[in-house]
Design a protein around this motif. Structure first.
Motif, short mmCIF file in Angstrom:
data_model
loop_
_atom_site.label_atom_id
_atom_site.label_comp_id
_atom_site.label_asym_id
_atom_site.label_seq_id
_atom_site.Cartn_x
_atom_site.Cartn_y
_atom_site.Cartn_z
N SER A 10 42.92 22.03 12.24
CA SER A 10 42.56 20.46 12.49
C SER A 10 41.59 20.12 11.64
CB SER A 10 43.13 19.70 13.23
OG SER A 10 43.63 20.36 14.12
N ASN A 11 41.22 19.63 10.16
CA ASN A 11 40.62 18.97 9.50
C ASN A 11 39.75 17.58 10.07
OD1 ASN A 11 40.43 21.60 8.07
ND2 ASN A 11 41.80 20.70 6.50
N GLY A 12 38.52 18.15 9.86
CA GLY A 12 37.97 16.06 10.29
C GLY A 12 37.67 15.95 11.55
N LEU A 13 38.09 16.55 12.59
CA LEU A 13 37.64 15.92 14.18
C LEU A 13 36.51 15.93 14.38
CD1 LEU A 13 39.60 18.80 16.14
CD2 LEU A 13 40.62 16.73 15.71
N THR A 14 36.34 14.67 14.94
CA THR A 14 35.31 14.06 15.47
C THR A 14 34.86 15.44 16.42
OG1 THR A 14 35.03 12.75 17.09
CG2 THR A 14 35.89 12.14 14.81
N PRO A 15 33.06 15.48 16.61
CA PRO A 15 32.22 16.23 18.03
C PRO A 15 33.11 15.62 19.73
CG PRO A 15 30.45 14.96 16.92
CD PRO A 15 31.78 14.73 15.81
N ILE A 16 33.53 14.58 19.76
CA ILE A 16 34.49 14.14 20.74
C ILE A 16 35.94 14.27 20.65
CG2 ILE A 16 35.30 12.38 22.16
CD1 ILE A 16 33.05 10.24 21.06
#
Length: 288
Positions: A10-16
């Motif tokens: 998955s691209n663009g996952l936030t740190p959370i």
């Protein structure tokens, strides 16, 4: 595709969202008994954050995530003999057991790699390489065997335009001499090999499209890459007997790429084989 693979790709996952994914993979069996609210409480996020995470990895919601996770766990448990890809055999193992365990390791590496495959991306990569006048493969160490094997296979289809430059000097000269009629393949399991970034930057400046082949998370410079293919990523970078898993996974992926390119001119390639086989194989073999 397994849930683990979906999260890793998955691209663009936030740190959370990355933390949510990490928690799910670390507590897989517990997740099956949780509600979305319970998971939100365990990960200290909102319910909506869980739903956004599910959407980001390509799922409709938390219930679909649990269905995929249950399937993954079931398949893992049905695999009675789990293989440690880094140390696949033990001191006590005899020749038959070593052979059996390595056959299981190869099977696992291939199935893992198949699960990672994005077939739209694979088709795009095959088209990109098919139209290139020259294909340059940049790699080192044991992956050079995979590169040269791909080169040999392309020769069987009458394509003599695959180059596998060896060493620091030859690779950099090849990159500098490239132009947009070339395409390049970078083979690097981790993506962290020191040759990768300098070569990528030069190829980008020369407007040469680049395909990266390596493990999930190994495409460290996506701004320079036109296409990326992911292979099984179970192998440790250093703590291992040898590169059993990564080698067979890399070989499998490049064989698949060759197959896709071959089929774009299948009839022509088969005709070439029929015309050339007598010259290439001069053994006196009688048909039975």
């Amino acid at each position: 595709m397994t849930l683990k693979n979906m999260i890793e790709l998955s691209n663009g996952l936030t740190p959370i969202e990355t933390e949510i994914g990490y928690y799910i993979l670390k507590n897989q069996e517990d997740i099956l008994d949780m509600s979305v609210i319970e998971l939100a409480e365990k990960t200290f996020v909102s319910k909506s954050a869980i739903h956004r995470f599910c959407k980001k990895i390509g799922l409709k919601g938390f219930n679909e995530l649990k269905v995929i996770l249950a399937k993954d766990i079931s398949e893992m448990k049905s695999d009675i003999e789990m293989i440690d890809v880094n140390y696949p055999f033990e001191r006590k193992d005899g020749s038959q057991m070593i052979a059996k365990k390595l056959s299981k390791l190869y099977e696992t590496a291939i199935y893992d790699t198949y699960d990672y495959m994005d077939f739209i991306e694979l088709h795009k990569v095959a088209q990109l390489l098919h139209k290139a006048e020259v294909i340059d493969i940049y790699t080192h160490s044991h992956n050079m065997n995979v590169a040269e094997n791909f080169q040999d296979k392309m020769l069987t289809a009458g394509k003599s335009s695959v180059e596998c430059p060896h060493g620091f000097y030859k690779q950099r000269l090849t990159a500098l001499a490239s132009n947009p009629k070339h395409a390049a393949i970078i083979l690097s399991y981790s993506g962290k090999a020191t040759f990768v970034k300098p070569i990528l930057k030069v190829l980008y400046q020369k407007k040469v499209p680049v395909v990266y082949v390596g493990k999930a998370g190994g495409n460290l410079y996506p701004q320079y890459v036109a296409g990326a293919l992911t292979i099984s990523s179970r192998e440790n970078l250093r703590d291992r007997i040898s590169q059993f898993s990564s080698h067979i996974a890399m070989q499998y992926m490049m064989d698949v790429v060759f197959g896709c390119i071959y089929n774009m001119d299948r009839e022509k390639n088969i005709e070439y084989l029929k015309e050339s086989i007598g010259f290439m194989d001069d053994r006196d073999i009688q048909d039975e």
